[in-house]
Design an enzyme around this catalytic site. Structure first.
Site, PDB file in Angstrom:
ATOM      1  CB  CYS A   1     -29.923   6.841 -23.749  1.00 46.59           C
ATOM      2  SG  CYS A   1     -28.674   7.090 -25.141  1.00 46.59           S
TER       3      CYS A   1
ATOM      4  CG  HIS B   1     -28.444   2.934 -19.144  1.00 52.63           C
ATOM      5  ND1 HIS B   1     -29.596   3.289 -19.989  1.00 52.63           N
ATOM      6  CD2 HIS B   1     -27.457   3.658 -19.467  1.00 52.63           C
ATOM      7  CE1 HIS B   1     -29.291   4.066 -20.867  1.00 52.63           C
ATOM      8  NE2 HIS B   1     -27.869   4.297 -20.357  1.00 52.63           N
TER       9      HIS B   1
ATOM     10  CD  GLU C   1     -27.092   0.764 -14.491  1.00 56.24           C
ATOM     11  OE1 GLU C   1     -26.341   0.504 -15.660  1.00 56.24           O
ATOM     12  OE2 GLU C   1     -28.313   0.417 -14.392  1.00 56.24           O
TER      13      GLU C   1
ATOM     14  CE  LYS D   1     -28.902   0.420 -22.852  1.00 54.26           C
ATOM     15  NZ  LYS D   1     -29.585   0.611 -21.696  1.00 54.26           N
TER      16      LYS D   1
ATOM     17  CG  HIS E   1     -27.914   2.166 -25.792  1.00 57.66           C
ATOM     18  ND1 HIS E   1     -29.302   2.604 -25.552  1.00 57.66           N
ATOM     19  CD2 HIS E   1     -27.135   3.070 -25.125  1.00 57.66           C
ATOM     20  CE1 HIS E   1     -29.245   3.609 -24.784  1.00 57.66           C
ATOM     21  NE2 HIS E   1     -27.970   4.007 -24.502  1.00 57.66           N
TER      22      HIS E   1
ATOM     23  CG  PHE F   1     -25.530  11.895 -24.523  1.00 61.14           C
ATOM     24  CD1 PHE F   1     -24.809  11.116 -23.662  1.00 61.14           C
ATOM     25  CD2 PHE F   1     -25.285  11.775 -25.883  1.00 61.14           C
ATOM     26  CE1 PHE F   1     -23.742  10.288 -24.216  1.00 61.14           C
ATOM     27  CE2 PHE F   1     -24.115  11.075 -26.322  1.00 61.14           C
ATOM     28  CZ  PHE F   1     -23.207  10.198 -25.511  1.00 61.14           C
TER      29      PHE F   1
END
Lengths: 416, 81
Positions: A167, A307, A318, A339, A344, A404
C-alpha cells in the site's frame, strides 16, 4: 553545488470519484463517497460486498483492441498517465525537435500486480485446458506491465521502474522518481501507482485477515477513518499519476507548476509482515527523513493527507507518528484522509493522495474526511470534516503511505 | 459443413475482435502479417479462437503456413471435413 529542485507539472487519475482529476477533486471537495455495493454475482458469497469501483470504466476511454491487451491495472495506469502527460502540456512532445525520450522515465507500481489476468487465465486453464490460455497473459500480468505500457506509449526511455511495497507503492514511485531526477538520470519522470484488485480472491483474503470492514451499513459510510465506529478499510481501485520534472526543465519550457516535490523518506519497520508497529516508530522515522530531505522544519507543515485507512490500530498509530514528528505544532496542522471517500486503492493510494495533497496546496484548501461522526479519543488531531482553507504564504504538506511488509513512505510537497 | 464464405466471415469477426481489423478487410487474398498487421501473438489468439469456433485443431507447426486468410480458411475446411 546546489541540489536539483523537482516540481509537479501534470496530474492524472481515474478513481472511484471520477474518470479524471477535475471530477475526482470536485468529488473530494463535495465530500462524496465512491464506495458502492458490488453487483457482480460472485460478490453474493463474500463476507464483504462493497468496494470503490472506478467511476468511469477504462474501456470507455481506451481503444478496444489496446484495452484487451492490458490488464485492468495497466488500463487504469494508461488512462491516468495520458491525462497527466496532456495536463503537463507534453502530449506528443517526445520525438524529433522535442523532448528527448532518453531523458524521460517512468516509476509506477501496483501493490498486487495483474491479478485479474492471472486468475481469469487460471479459470480458463481449469475449464478449457492449457491451449486456451492467452498468449498475452504474461505481458499482461507481470508487475512491471503498467510502467512498461506507459513507457511504451510515451516513448520514455530513461527506465520504467516498478517499486512494489504493497500500500506504499504509489508513494514509493514518487520517491524513486524524485531520486532519478536529482541524480541527473532523467529530466522528467512519470510517477505514481495503480491497482485493480476488486476480485473475489483478494477480497476474500483481505476479509479473512480481518483487514476489510464488515460493516453491513450504507456502503458510503463504511470507510470512516478515526471514527470510533471504524472496523477496517474498504477496497478501492484506480490509479494516480504525477508528471515530475526538474525545476529548470519546467521553467525552460514555461510549464505550469502545481507544487514543488521537496523531499521523501522511506523506512521499513522490521516488526511484522502485516501489522504496523503499534507505536508507529517506522512511520515516524519516514516522516523525519522526509522533512530532513526536504530541508524544512516541522513547523512548515500546514496539511497532512494521512494514510489512515479506517483500521482500528493503524489510524491510532498514525496519530502517534504525527505527534512524535510534528510536536506541539501538530495542533496547527489540518489533517485529512481522502480514503474516507475513495476507499483504499492499495498501490494506487499514495499516488491518488499525492494528487490530493498537491491540489490542496495549489488551491489552498484541504479536502474533508467524511463519516467522522465521533472522533476516537485516542487520536488527537485537527481533522477537516468540511473543506478547510489552508494558510497563505509558503506552506508544505505531507503525504503518508504505509504498506504490508512494514513499508513506510512519506513525501513532502511545498507550495509555489 | 459451413461454406467457404461462412468460414471467412466468422474468421473475419475473430480477427476484428483480436486485432481490430475491419471485417470487410479480412478477404481471402489478404496476408495476416503484411496486409492486416496481425502480429505473432495476435495470430496465436486468432488460431485458438478459430479452433474453438470451428471445432478443429491447428498445430503450432501449421500456423506459420497460414500466410493469408485464404490459407486459414482452406485449412479449416480440410480439418473440419
Amino acid at each position: 553545488m546546489s541540489r536539483t529542485r523537482v516540481v509537479v507539472t501534470g496530474l492524472g487519475t481515474t478513481s472511484p470519484l471520477g474518470g479524471d482529476v477535475v471530477s475526482t477533486w470536485e468529488g473530494m471537495l463535495a465530500g462524496r463517497s465512491g464506495v458502492r455495493a458490488l453487483t457482480e454475482e460472485w460478490a453474493a458469497e463474500l463476507a464483504v460486498k462493497i468496494a470503490g469501483r472506478v467511476a468511469v470504466e477504462p474501456t470507455e476511454v481506451l481503444e478496444r483492441v489496446k484495452a484487451r491487451r492490458l490488464d485492468r491495472t495497466s488500463q487504469f495506469a494508461m488512462v491516468a498517465a495520458m491525462e497527466a502527460w496532456a495536463d503537463a502540456g507534453l502530449d506528443g512532445a517526445v520525438g524529433e525537435g522535442g523532448l528527448d525520450g532518453e531523458r524521460v522515465g517512468v516509476a509506477l507500481a501496483s501493490g498486487i500486480g495483474g491479478v485479474t489476468t492471472l486468475l481469469e487465465n487460471y479459470d480458463v486453464l481449469k475449464e478449457k485446458g492449457p491451449r486456451r490460455v492467452s498468449p498475452l497473459a504474461v505481458p499482461m500480468l507481470m508487475p512491471n506491465a503498467p510502467a512498461a505500457n506507459v513507457s511504451l506509449h510515451l516513448g520514455a526511455k530513461a527506465g520504467a521502474f516498478t517499486p512494489v511495497s504493497a500500500c506504499a507503492s504509489g508513494n514509493e514511485g514518487i520517491a524513486l522518481a524524485l531520486d532519478q531526477i536529482r541524480l541527473g538520470r532523467a529530466d522528467v519522470m512519470v510517477a505514481g501507482g495503480t491497482e485493480a484488485a476488486v476480485h473475489p480472491l483478494p477480497m476474500a483474503a483481505f476479509a479473512n485477515m480481518m483487514a476489510l470492514s464488515k460493516n453491513p451499513g450504507d456502503p458510503t459510510t463504511v470507510s470512516r477513518p478515526w471514527d470510533t465506529g471504524r472496523d477496517g478499510f474498504v477496497l478501492g481501485e484506480g490509479a494516480g499519476v504525477l508528471v515530475l520534472e526538474s525545476l529548470e526543465h519546467a521553467q525552460a519550457r514555461g510549464a505550469r507548476i502545481y507544487a514543488e516535490l521537496l523531499g521523501a523518506g522511506i523506512t521499513s519497520d522490521a516488526h511484522d509482515i502485516a501489522q504496523p508497529d503499534p507505536a508507529g516508530r517506522g512511520g515516524s522515522r519516514a516522516i523525519r527523513r522526509a522533512l530532513a530531505d526536504a530541508d524544512i522544519d516541522a513547523s512548515a507543515i500546514a496539511h497532512v493527507n494521512a494514510h489512515a485507512t479506517s483500521t482500528p490500530q493503524g489510524d491510532i498509530a498514525e496519530g502517534l507518528m504525527l505527534h512524535a514528528t510534528l510536536g506541539a505544532h501538530v495542533s496547527d496542522v489540518v489533517v485529512t484522509s481522502t480514503k474516507s471517500m475513495t476507499g483504499h486503492l492499495l498501490g494506487g493510494a499514495g499516488a491518488l493522495e499525492a494528487i490530493a495533497t498537491v491540489l490542496a496546496l495549489h488551491h489552498r484548501v484541504s479536502p474533508p474526511t467524511i463519516n467522522l461522526d465521533e472522533q476516537d479519543p485516542q487520536v488527537e488531531l485537527d481533522i477537516a470534516i468540511k473543506p478547510r482553507d489552508l494558510p497563505v504564504g509558503d506552506i508544505a504538506a505531507l503525504n503518508n503511505s504505509f504498506g504490508f511488509g512494514g513499508a513506510n513512505v512519506a513525501v513532502v510537497f511545498g507550495s509555489v | 459443413m459451413p461454406s467457404t464464405e461462412e468460414i471467412r466471415s466468422s474468421l473475419a469477426e475473430i480477427v476484428n475482435e483480436v486485432a481490430g481489423v475491419d471485417v470487410d478487410d479480412v478477404q481471402l487474398d489478404k496476408s495476416f502479417v503484411d496486409d492486416l498487421e496481425v502480429d505473432s501473438l495476435s495470430m496465436v489468439e486468432v488460431v485458438v479462437a478459430a479452433e474453438e469456433k470451428f471445432g478443429v485443431t491447428i498445430p503450432d507447426d501449421e500456423v506459420k503456413n497460414l500466410k493469408t486468410v485464404g490459407d486459414a480458411v482452406a485449412y479449416i475446411e480440410r480439418a473440419a471435413a
